[in-house]
Each structure stands twice: as structure tokens, then as C-alpha cells.
Design an enzyme around this catalytic site. Structure first.
Site, PDB file in Angstrom:
ATOM      1  N   GLU A  17       0.699  -1.115  -0.059  1.00 23.59           N
ATOM      2  CA  GLU A  17      -0.076   0.033  -0.068  1.00 23.59           C
ATOM      3  C   GLU A  17       0.973   1.290   0.020  1.00 23.59           C
ATOM      4  O   GLU A  17       1.433   1.640   0.878  1.00 23.59           O
ATOM      5  CB  GLU A  17      -1.014   0.191   1.203  1.00 23.59           C
ATOM      6  CG  GLU A  17      -1.698  -1.238   1.274  1.00 23.59           C
ATOM      7  CD  GLU A  17      -2.791  -1.277   0.348  1.00 23.59           C
ATOM      8  OE1 GLU A  17      -2.905  -0.538  -0.438  1.00 23.59           O
ATOM      9  OE2 GLU A  17      -3.419  -2.324   0.128  1.00 23.59           O
ATOM     10  N   CYS A  73      -2.652   8.827   3.158  1.00 26.14           N
ATOM     11  CA  CYS A  73      -2.355   8.211   1.719  1.00 26.14           C
ATOM     12  C   CYS A  73      -3.581   8.543   0.868  1.00 26.14           C
ATOM     13  O   CYS A  73      -3.299   8.632  -0.514  1.00 26.14           O
ATOM     14  CB  CYS A  73      -1.942   6.841   1.872  1.00 26.14           C
ATOM     15  SG  CYS A  73      -3.306   5.755   2.378  1.00 26.14           S
TER      16      CYS A  73
END
Length: 505
Positions: free
Chosen positions: A210, A244
């Protein structure tokens, strides 16, 4: 290194015993996570306050409650997820049973991130143990208070043979990566992701990465600017922009650029006051290095025009919500993930230009589009490639357990959350169970010696589904037509009979 190796060997032995594969073990561990988060909520909030200056609201909603909800979701869906998925069989396997069995992978390494230092490692752990695996959590050393909390308190709740927490920095992470794992999941930057991937490749270990990246947003001229600015402001400056899937930059249709910027600046003041440094809802930058990185990004754009903010305090690691225009596409702020409270805004002609701009860069982790036009939204979904798309909101998709969370290309690969997380940390094993006997059929077509007669029989079997489909299609036309003709004839005959039976006056 040796102690880590022995630890993994012991955990693999426990896994091979079948302990973690049972439903009872998985349920017990999911309930243990909920108890940990509930009973240690105060300590968790205190650690998050020290690391990121998070207030109690964000700590509970974004970290604690998020994970409790995920654990409860898996508890409610575990029977369905663990159940074998039956599949249809070909004609040659009639009488057989085909199904997919989700098998746990084994011992998994989870390298956590510092920006949501409870949510990210605990959420991934929930997915991993629900799938029946052992796990070693390596929290980020940058969120040192939260890391210590996890190392000291989590083992008191979880099965100590199957769940471990290892603290440390680069040397400890490097040592762990030298070991053979059954899966590695890492959340963080692209450069470190490459290091993790390379280390895992030495053992042919599968990975989930990720990695974040640029998350663009587009606002069209017909949008409700009040709604748009509220949602963008909330998503962008939550956690001081250290998210993020936060909004990385905004492309706004040129005809409403100034109105949008003014509304956005006003909204920031509404949500964080005229002095965000004194606002309890505003966080700090994680450390001095990242503070300097954000400062350098702003300084590296010579044409940047600060429309709001730009105020910072190195001692307090405070950087105000900052809206900038005049940032060039080749500036560092538009080349690197910002991961901070800087928000570049620039005008585009229309959504097509915005899509072309997005497609000219690395694949995003998430794309946000604000529009009342379904056709515009559909075009973003169809023409851009990203981990996900949100229309008319940001970030909030993460609470939907039915939606996988993960990137594509440079923003990462693999995903977790809900069904996707269970499958990601499982091996989907194909199983075919065929009865013994009826060998005369196999001898007619399957076994040597191969003869022309056997080939004809086999070709007949292969073509049989097509013939059956054609027959069914024919019946689909014939049966309704026959019914209609039958009804017409019935009423015609009935009417004729009635007329013949009617007496003359």
C-alpha cells in the site's frame, strides 16, 4: 536475527498444528481485538496525542472505532467467508463436486505505517487473523509512543503463540525481511516498498504493498461549492494532510476557479479557525524530518502563490493548512506525494483535460471527482486507472467493508478490507471430488490407446453444450409462440362454440 528466526519457526509449527484454522480460534482473536481497543481506549488516545497531537475525537473515530467496526464485520461474516464456494462442472465431470476452499497462508509479516499507527496495523491484523493466519506486527518506529503501547499491551489480549509485536527501526525491519514469510504486507512510501518487494522476492514471498502516491481531485463548474469545500477541507487537512488517500491536488473548472478558492479558504477558517495552531482538532507533523520535507516542497515552487496559510513552527512541528496556486506541473509539489497540509489548486478547461492530466502521470491510489453529471463521473471511472474512485466525497469510502482498499501500478498492489482482505490473506484452493467407478465411460474416450472412435465421442461431448444451448434458444422462441397460438385457438374455438350454441330469435 537468530531470535527472529526461532520466533518464526515456532509460529510456523503452531500454524501447521492447525490451531489458527479453526473458526473458534478466529472468533476468539477477533473478540480479543475488540476487548483491547475498548479497554485500552484511554491509553491509545494518549499515545496518539503524543505522537501526532490527535484529539480524542479523531483518535476514537479514525483509529479505535474503525477497527472495532471491522472486527465486528468479520465476526458477522466469518461463517460465509469460511464456507467452501461450490462451482459447476463440465460434462466429463458430471457426478463430481467442484469447490474453492480458502486456506490460510501461514505466518505473515505486517510492516505498519506511522500516520494511522493504530488503524493500519490493527486493521490489517484483523483481516489476517480472520483468514486464519499467524502474524508478526512491526509498528512504525516514527510513532514511538503508539509502537510501545502495541508492544506492551496487545500481547496481553492476543494468542501469544500466534500474534507477535516487534519494535525497532531499520535494522530490525531489515532482519525481519531476510526471513522467509508466507506473505508480507507493507504500508508506506514507494522507495521503501521497492526494498520490501526486493527482499521478499529472495524467497518468492507474495506481497501486498500500500504505497500511496498522488490522489487528484476534479471539481466541475456546476458543483455545490459549499458541499465540495466542506468535504475536501475535512479530507485534506485531517491528520495535517498525512493520509495516503487524502486530496493531493485539485483541478477546478476554470469558470469557477476563483469562487472555489475563496470558498475553500473560508471553509478552512470555519473548520480550523483563523489560528489552526490553537485548534484542538488540528494535528502536528510526525517528526522534524517530515516537517523539513513539507517546507522544502513549498519552497521548491518559485511561482507558487500562497492564498492561505504557509505559517509554520518547527519547534511545535506545526504547519498550517496551506492553499497554493501557480504551482507548475514539473515542480516537486506536483511530482512527489505531498503527505502534508499543502494543497495546490489549478484550473482546467473541463473534465476531459483533467482526465488527460491524470492519465499522463503514475496511477493514483484514489481519484476524487465532484460533479452532478453522472456522465462525467462515469468517464472518470472508465478512463482513469487508480486504486479507487470517489464521487462527491473523499476518504469516506474506507468505511465500506464491501469495497477493497488497495492501489494499482505505482500506488501499490494487493488489497484488503472485507471479502477482499479475507481472500488476499488466503490461498483459494481448487478442489474436485470425483466418485470411483463408471470406468467404462473413461475407457470409451479418455484412456489410451487413442482411436478415431474415441475422438468422435470426445468431439460429440465437447459440442453437446452448444447443441443444448441452441435447443434451449429454440424452445425459448417456440414455447411462448405455442402458448400464444394456443390461447388464440382456445378463445377462437370457445367463441365459435358460444355463437353456434346461441338460439335464433
Amino acid at each position: 536475527m537468530e531470535q527472529y528466526g526461532k520466533m518464526v519457526e515456532d509460529m510456523r509449527a503452531v500454524f501447521k498444528s492447525g490451531k489458527t484454522k479453526t473458526r473458534d480460534w478466529r472468533v476468539s482473536q477477533l473478540n480479543a481485538v475488540i476487548r483491547f481497543l475498548t479497554e485500552k481506549q484511554r491509553e491509545i488516545c494518549e499515545a496518539l496525542k503524543l505522537d501526532l497531537l490527535k484529539d480524542g475525537y479523531d483518535s476514537i473515530v479514525d483509529e479505535v472505532a474503525f477497527c472495532i467496526d471491522e472486527a465486528k464485520w468479520f465476526l458477522s461474516n466469518l461463517n460465509r467467508l469460511m464456507k467452501d464456494k461450490k462451482k459447476s462442472v463440465q460434462l466429463v465431470n458430471i457426478g463430481s463436486t467442484a469447490y474453492v476452499h480458502c486456506e490460510p497462508l501461514g505466518v505473515i509479516l505486517d510492516i505498519g505505517a506511522w500516520n494511522y499507527p493504530i488503524q493500519i496495523p490493527i486493521s490489517t491484523m484483523i483481516n489476517i487473523i480472520a483468514a486464519g493466519n499467524c502474524i508478526v506486527i512491526k509498528p512504525s518506529e516514527l510513532a514511538e509512543n503508539t509502537s510501545k503501547l502495541l508492544a506492551n499491551l496487545l500481547p496481553n489480549y492476543m494468542d501469544p503463540d500466534c500474534v507477535k509485536v516487534i519494535e525497532g527501526g531499520v535494522p530490525e525491519t531489515t532482519a525481519l525481511l531476510k526471513l522467509k514469510w508466507d506473505h508480507v504486507i507493507y504500508t508506506g512510501s514507494g522507495p521503501v516498498g521497492k526494498i520490501v518487494y526486493k527482499a521478499a522476492a529472495e524467497h518468492l514471498t507474495p506481497c501486498t504493498l500500500e504505497l500511496g502516491g498522488k490522489c487528484p481531485s476534479y471539481v466541475d463548474a456546476r458543483s455545490d461549492l459549499d458541499s465540495v469545500c466542506n468535504r475536501i477541507c475535512w479530507a485534506k487537512f485531517k491528520n495535517a494532510g498525512q493520509t495516503c488517500i487524502s486530496v493531493d491536488y485539485i483541478m477546478v473548472q476554470a469558470s469557477v476557479e476563483e469562487a472555489f478558492i475563496q470558498k475553500l479558504c473560508d471553509t478552512i477558517k470555519e473548520q480550523y479557525t483563523d489560528n489552526p495552531a490553537q485548534c484542538d482538532s488540528y494535528c502536528q507533523i510526525i517528526n522534524d524530518r517530515h516537517f523539513q520535507r513539507v517546507s522544502d516542497l513549498l519552497d521548491s515552487s518559485p511561482g507558487a502563490n500562497i492564498r492561505l496559510g504557509g505559517v509554520s513552527d518547527r519547534t511545535a512541528r506545526y504547519f498550517s493548512p496551506t492553499v497554493v496556486t501557480g504551482v507548475g506541473p514539473s515542480d516537486r509539489m506536483m511530482q512527489e506525494e505531498i503527505f502534508g497540509p499543502l494543497l495546490p489548486v489549478f484550473a482546467v478547461r473541463d473534465h476531459k483535460e483533467a482526465i488527460d492530466f491524470i492519465n499522463g502521470r503514475e496511477k493514483a491510489l484514489h481519484v476524487n471527482v465532484f460533479s452532478k453529471d453522472k456522465a462525467v463521473i462515469d468517464e472518470f471511472v472508465q478512463r482513469t486507472s487508480s486504486g479507487g474512485v470517489s464521487a462527491n466525497d473523499c476518504i469516506i469510502f474506507r468505511i465500506e467493508r464491501g469495497l477493497p482498499f488497495g492501489g494499482v501500478g505505482a500506488s501499490g498492489f494487493g488489497c484488503y478490507g472485507g471479502d477482499s482482505g479475507f481472500e488476499n490473506f488466503s490461498h483459494r484452493k481448487s478442489v474436485l471430488v470425483k466418485p470411483q467407478g463408471m470406468e467404462f465411460l473413461n475407457k470409451m474416450m479418455r484412456y489410451s490407446p487413442h482411436t478415431p472412435e474415441k475422438m468422435k465421442r470426445l468431439q460429440f461431448i465437447f459440442k453437446l453444450p452448444e447443441r443444448l444451448n441452441a435447443l434451449l434458444k429454440g424452445l425459448a422462441v417456440f414455447v411462448p409462440a405455442a402458448v400464444i397460438i394456443g390461447v388464440v385457438l382456445y378463445f377462437g374455438i370457445t367463441k365459435g362454440a358460444s355463437a353456434a350454441a346461441k338460439p335464433e330469435l
